[in-house]
Design a protein around this motif. Structure first.
Motif, PDB file in Angstrom:
ATOM      1  N   MET A  54       0.854  -1.188   0.000  1.00  0.00           N
ATOM      2  CA  MET A  54       0.000   0.000   0.000  1.00  0.00           C
ATOM      3  C   MET A  54       0.889   1.236   0.000  1.00  0.00           C
ATOM      4  SD  MET A  54      -2.835  -1.302   2.799  1.00  0.00           S
ATOM      5  CE  MET A  54      -1.599  -1.845   3.999  1.00  0.00           C
ATOM      6  N   ARG A  55       0.406   2.324  -0.474  1.00  0.00           N
ATOM      7  CA  ARG A  55       1.206   3.540  -0.607  1.00  0.00           C
ATOM      8  C   ARG A  55       1.186   4.365   0.690  1.00  0.00           C
ATOM      9  NH1 ARG A  55       4.758   3.174  -4.924  1.00  0.00           N
ATOM     10  NH2 ARG A  55       3.703   2.087  -6.633  1.00  0.00           N
ATOM     11  N   GLN A  56       0.241   5.288   0.806  1.00  0.00           N
ATOM     12  CA  GLN A  56       0.186   6.155   1.998  1.00  0.00           C
ATOM     13  C   GLN A  56      -0.578   5.449   3.126  1.00  0.00           C
ATOM     14  OE1 GLN A  56      -0.204   7.596  -1.286  1.00  0.00           O
ATOM     15  NE2 GLN A  56       1.998   7.889  -0.955  1.00  0.00           N
ATOM     16  N   SER A  57      -0.080   4.280   3.488  1.00  0.00           N
ATOM     17  CA  SER A  57      -0.767   3.455   4.486  1.00  0.00           C
ATOM     18  C   SER A  57      -0.480   3.904   5.912  1.00  0.00           C
ATOM     19  CB  SER A  57      -0.387   1.987   4.310  1.00  0.00           C
ATOM     20  OG  SER A  57       1.006   1.838   4.163  1.00  0.00           O
ATOM     21  N   GLY A  58       0.235   4.997   6.062  1.00  0.00           N
ATOM     22  CA  GLY A  58       0.456   5.548   7.401  1.00  0.00           C
ATOM     23  C   GLY A  58      -0.824   5.934   8.100  1.00  0.00           C
ATOM     24  N   MET A  59      -1.866   6.280   7.337  1.00  0.00           N
ATOM     25  CA  MET A  59      -3.152   6.591   7.968  1.00  0.00           C
ATOM     26  C   MET A  59      -3.688   5.369   8.698  1.00  0.00           C
ATOM     27  SD  MET A  59      -5.072   9.012   5.167  1.00  0.00           S
ATOM     28  CE  MET A  59      -6.315   9.521   6.343  1.00  0.00           C
ATOM     29  N   LEU A  60      -3.507   4.187   8.107  1.00  0.00           N
ATOM     30  CA  LEU A  60      -3.943   2.949   8.758  1.00  0.00           C
ATOM     31  C   LEU A  60      -3.012   2.587   9.904  1.00  0.00           C
ATOM     32  CD1 LEU A  60      -4.811   0.892   5.544  1.00  0.00           C
ATOM     33  CD2 LEU A  60      -6.364   2.213   7.001  1.00  0.00           C
ATOM     34  N   ALA A  61      -1.714   2.761   9.686  1.00  0.00           N
ATOM     35  CA  ALA A  61      -0.745   2.445  10.737  1.00  0.00           C
ATOM     36  C   ALA A  61      -0.944   3.334  11.962  1.00  0.00           C
ATOM     37  CB  ALA A  61       0.678   2.592  10.196  1.00  0.00           C
ATOM     38  N   ALA A  62      -1.346   4.583  11.734  1.00  0.00           N
ATOM     39  CA  ALA A  62      -1.592   5.493  12.853  1.00  0.00           C
ATOM     40  C   ALA A  62      -2.729   4.989  13.730  1.00  0.00           C
ATOM     41  CB  ALA A  62      -1.903   6.894  12.335  1.00  0.00           C
ATOM     42  N   ALA A  63      -3.758   4.422  13.098  1.00  0.00           N
ATOM     43  CA  ALA A  63      -4.848   3.832  13.876  1.00  0.00           C
ATOM     44  C   ALA A  63      -4.332   2.688  14.735  1.00  0.00           C
ATOM     45  CB  ALA A  63      -5.952   3.342  12.938  1.00  0.00           C
ATOM     46  N   CYS A  64      -3.441   1.885  14.177  1.00  0.00           N
ATOM     47  CA  CYS A  64      -2.890   0.744  14.915  1.00  0.00           C
ATOM     48  C   CYS A  64      -2.040   1.212  16.095  1.00  0.00           C
ATOM     49  CB  CYS A  64      -2.064  -0.137  13.988  1.00  0.00           C
ATOM     50  SG  CYS A  64      -2.983  -0.784  12.579  1.00  0.00           S
ATOM     51  N   LEU A  65      -1.226   2.226  15.880  1.00  0.00           N
ATOM     52  CA  LEU A  65      -0.411   2.769  16.982  1.00  0.00           C
ATOM     53  C   LEU A  65      -1.301   3.329  18.079  1.00  0.00           C
ATOM     54  CD1 LEU A  65       2.348   4.492  14.830  1.00  0.00           C
ATOM     55  CD2 LEU A  65       2.756   2.695  16.537  1.00  0.00           C
ATOM     56  N   HIS A  66      -2.359   4.035  17.684  1.00  0.00           N
ATOM     57  CA  HIS A  66      -3.307   4.564  18.675  1.00  0.00           C
ATOM     58  C   HIS A  66      -3.942   3.422  19.466  1.00  0.00           C
ATOM     59  CE1 HIS A  66      -6.444   7.242  20.301  1.00  0.00           C
ATOM     60  NE2 HIS A  66      -7.251   6.198  20.123  1.00  0.00           N
ATOM     61  N   ALA A  67      -4.349   2.367  18.764  1.00  0.00           N
ATOM     62  CA  ALA A  67      -5.007   1.242  19.428  1.00  0.00           C
ATOM     63  C   ALA A  67      -4.065   0.522  20.384  1.00  0.00           C
ATOM     64  CB  ALA A  67      -5.537   0.268  18.387  1.00  0.00           C
ATOM     65  N   MET A  68      -2.803   0.352  19.999  1.00  0.00           N
ATOM     66  CA  MET A  68      -1.841  -0.311  20.880  1.00  0.00           C
ATOM     67  C   MET A  68      -1.664   0.461  22.184  1.00  0.00           C
ATOM     68  SD  MET A  68       1.014  -1.607  18.129  1.00  0.00           S
ATOM     69  CE  MET A  68       2.241  -1.914  19.406  1.00  0.00           C
ATOM     70  N   GLU A  69      -1.753   1.775  22.095  1.00  0.00           N
ATOM     71  CA  GLU A  69      -1.572   2.602  23.293  1.00  0.00           C
ATOM     72  C   GLU A  69      -2.842   2.687  24.134  1.00  0.00           C
ATOM     73  OE1 GLU A  69      -0.282   7.178  24.565  1.00  0.00           O
ATOM     74  OE2 GLU A  69      -0.142   6.543  22.462  1.00  0.00           O
ATOM     75  N   HIS A  70      -4.002   2.738  23.489  1.00  0.00           N
ATOM     76  CA  HIS A  70      -5.225   3.071  24.213  1.00  0.00           C
ATOM     77  C   HIS A  70      -6.222   1.919  24.372  1.00  0.00           C
ATOM     78  CE1 HIS A  70      -4.228   7.357  24.295  1.00  0.00           C
ATOM     79  NE2 HIS A  70      -3.875   7.250  23.014  1.00  0.00           N
ATOM     80  N   ASN A  71      -6.152   0.880  23.558  1.00  0.00           N
ATOM     81  CA  ASN A  71      -7.226  -0.121  23.549  1.00  0.00           C
ATOM     82  C   ASN A  71      -6.819  -1.501  24.052  1.00  0.00           C
ATOM     83  OD1 ASN A  71      -8.862   1.852  22.526  1.00  0.00           O
ATOM     84  ND2 ASN A  71      -8.995   1.014  20.464  1.00  0.00           N
ATOM     85  N   ARG A  72      -5.587  -1.696  24.436  1.00  0.00           N
ATOM     86  CA  ARG A  72      -5.188  -3.023  24.891  1.00  0.00           C
ATOM     87  C   ARG A  72      -5.724  -3.321  26.290  1.00  0.00           C
ATOM     88  NH1 ARG A  72       0.999  -3.654  24.624  1.00  0.00           N
ATOM     89  NH2 ARG A  72       0.451  -5.704  25.450  1.00  0.00           N
ATOM     90  N   ALA A  73      -5.605  -2.383  27.214  1.00  0.00           N
ATOM     91  CA  ALA A  73      -6.019  -2.636  28.599  1.00  0.00           C
ATOM     92  C   ALA A  73      -7.524  -2.865  28.688  1.00  0.00           C
ATOM     93  CB  ALA A  73      -5.594  -1.475  29.500  1.00  0.00           C
ATOM     94  N   ARG A  74      -8.296  -2.173  27.829  1.00  0.00           N
ATOM     95  CA  ARG A  74      -9.755  -2.283  27.922  1.00  0.00           C
ATOM     96  C   ARG A  74     -10.280  -3.644  27.443  1.00  0.00           C
ATOM     97  NH1 ARG A  74     -12.088  -3.248  23.945  1.00  0.00           N
ATOM     98  NH2 ARG A  74     -14.032  -3.208  25.153  1.00  0.00           N
ATOM     99  N   LEU A  75      -9.438  -4.480  26.854  1.00  0.00           N
ATOM    100  CA  LEU A  75      -9.879  -5.821  26.477  1.00  0.00           C
ATOM    101  C   LEU A  75     -10.397  -6.601  27.685  1.00  0.00           C
ATOM    102  CD1 LEU A  75      -7.039  -6.803  23.994  1.00  0.00           C
ATOM    103  CD2 LEU A  75      -9.418  -6.289  23.407  1.00  0.00           C
ATOM    104  N   ALA A  76      -9.885  -6.270  28.868  1.00  0.00           N
ATOM    105  CA  ALA A  76     -10.372  -6.922  30.085  1.00  0.00           C
ATOM    106  C   ALA A  76     -11.867  -6.676  30.285  1.00  0.00           C
ATOM    107  CB  ALA A  76      -9.582  -6.423  31.297  1.00  0.00           C
ATOM    108  N   ASP A  77     -12.380  -5.540  29.822  1.00  0.00           N
ATOM    109  CA  ASP A  77     -13.820  -5.273  29.919  1.00  0.00           C
ATOM    110  C   ASP A  77     -14.603  -6.239  29.033  1.00  0.00           C
ATOM    111  OD1 ASP A  77     -13.405  -3.154  31.658  1.00  0.00           O
ATOM    112  OD2 ASP A  77     -13.267  -1.687  30.027  1.00  0.00           O
ATOM    113  N   ASP A  78     -14.092  -6.516  27.834  1.00  0.00           N
ATOM    114  CA  ASP A  78     -14.754  -7.495  26.960  1.00  0.00           C
ATOM    115  C   ASP A  78     -14.791  -8.869  27.625  1.00  0.00           C
ATOM    116  OD1 ASP A  78     -14.967  -5.502  25.069  1.00  0.00           O
ATOM    117  OD2 ASP A  78     -13.278  -6.205  23.863  1.00  0.00           O
TER     118      ASP A  78
END
Length: 343
Positions: A236-260
């Protein structure tokens, strides 16, 4: 049904939508050209994941299927054989790609919860004789979807991969939901990953990204994965937009998996107490709940949908509910209420 209120969408953890904060991170991403190797946000993600998993390198890909199949192709030659569980995703849900793309045969193992033993692996290894395929690759899945979100214990993981290596095999972990295993056990990704040559991980399930998976491993294997990604049309070319979502998720959404996981256990506990519903064979360890219903599951799914609860029928009588960040406590309350009413 158009316009109908959905109280809880439990079809999969892939149905999640990006949060406003994630969309902001995507819009603010620094961009380049990943095909040319200068996409700064993709490079940042790949370095971050390689470090997290204790590996030398990583490669960002569009999907979990591509992640697994690129790794398989990197580890095998046509005519080789893969050893894996008969309920693993690579066998059931990836369009026979292990044969179509890599030209491999597959040896299927049994075992509760999608797991198998070192003895199973040893018994599956082919004789070193020209009449037989070469046993080249062991693939495990953690957590295990069809097994009910089950977590591979570290001791068993170490035993099966050690046995595979004793017979000259390489090892790949389908870690689409490895984030759930880590959240449930407290075990770091690198601890799971040290047993495997390559590990795939998905960002568009529990972490809530719109797109993306990744393969981490040694530098030589990941170099081959990069080439195979190109072969499969996954660059993919300008796939940094997708990678940015992944970096955000690694920082903010991993701990909340315990709620699931907490909500999944609550749903499973309620199912035990509803006459007519039968809980799945495996205890609920993460975010996946299987249960059997009276009558046909397809009809039951339609009745749930009419009441604003979405689940997939995955067998003649079997339903699957997958907790995700779009379902809150009120959604689980409503799901339990509807289940009691329908049964």
């Amino acid at each position: 049904m158009v316009g109908m209120k959905i109280h809880a969408d439990l079809r999969s953890d892939t149905i999640t939508l990006p949060s406003e904060a994630m969309k902001h991170a995507m819009l603010e991403a620094e961009l380049g050209d990943d095909v040319l190797g200068d996409e700064p946000t993709v490079l940042k993600l790949q370095d971050a994941v390689a470090d997290l998993f204790g590996k030398e390198a990583a490669c960002f890909v569009p999907s979990g299927t591509m992640a697994n199949q690129a790794a398989i192709r990197a580890h095998t030659q046509p005519g080789d054989e893969i050893v894996t569980h008969r309920d693993n995703h690579i066998y059931l849900y990836e369009s026979g790609a292990w044969a179509a793309i890599s030209g491999c045969s597959i040896r299927l193992l049994d075992g509760a919860g999608g797991q198998f033993s070192a003895e199973d692996v040893e018994a599956a290894v082919q004789h070193k004789d020209a009449h037989f395929p070469n046993s080249a690759l062991l693939v495990a899945e953690n957590t295990h979807n069809r097994g009910g979100g089950t977590i591979w214990p570290m001791e068993r993981t170490e035993a099966v991969t050690a046995m595979a290596r004793r017979h000259g095999m390489r090892c790949h972990l389908d870690g689409a939901r490895i984030w759930n295993a880590c959240a449930a056990t407290g075990i770091e990704p690198a601890e799971y990953a040290r047993c495997f040559d390559t590990v795939s991980a998905c960002f568009s399930k529990g972490l809530g990204c719109p797109v993306g998976s990744i393969v981490a491993g040694d530098r030589e294997s990941i170099h081959r994965v990069h080439r195979i990604r190109k072969l499969l049309g996954g660059t993919m070319r300008q796939s940094g937009m997708l990678a940015a979502a992944c970096l955000h998720a690694m920082e903010h959404n991993r701990a909340r998996l315990a709620d699931d996981h907490r909500r999944a256990r609550r749903l499973a506990d309620a199912i035990v107490d509803i006459p007519g519903l039968e809980p799945g064979p495996a205890p609920v360890e993460t975010n996946i709940v299987y249960f059997d219903v009276p009558g046909e599951a397809d009809g039951f799914s339609e009745r749930l949908d009419a009441a604003g609860i979405r689940m997939f029928a995955v067998g003649p009588r079997t339903m699957r509910a997958v907790l995700n960040l779009m379902v809150d406590d009120d959604g689980i309350d409503r799901t339990i209420e509807v289940l009691r009413t329908l049964v």
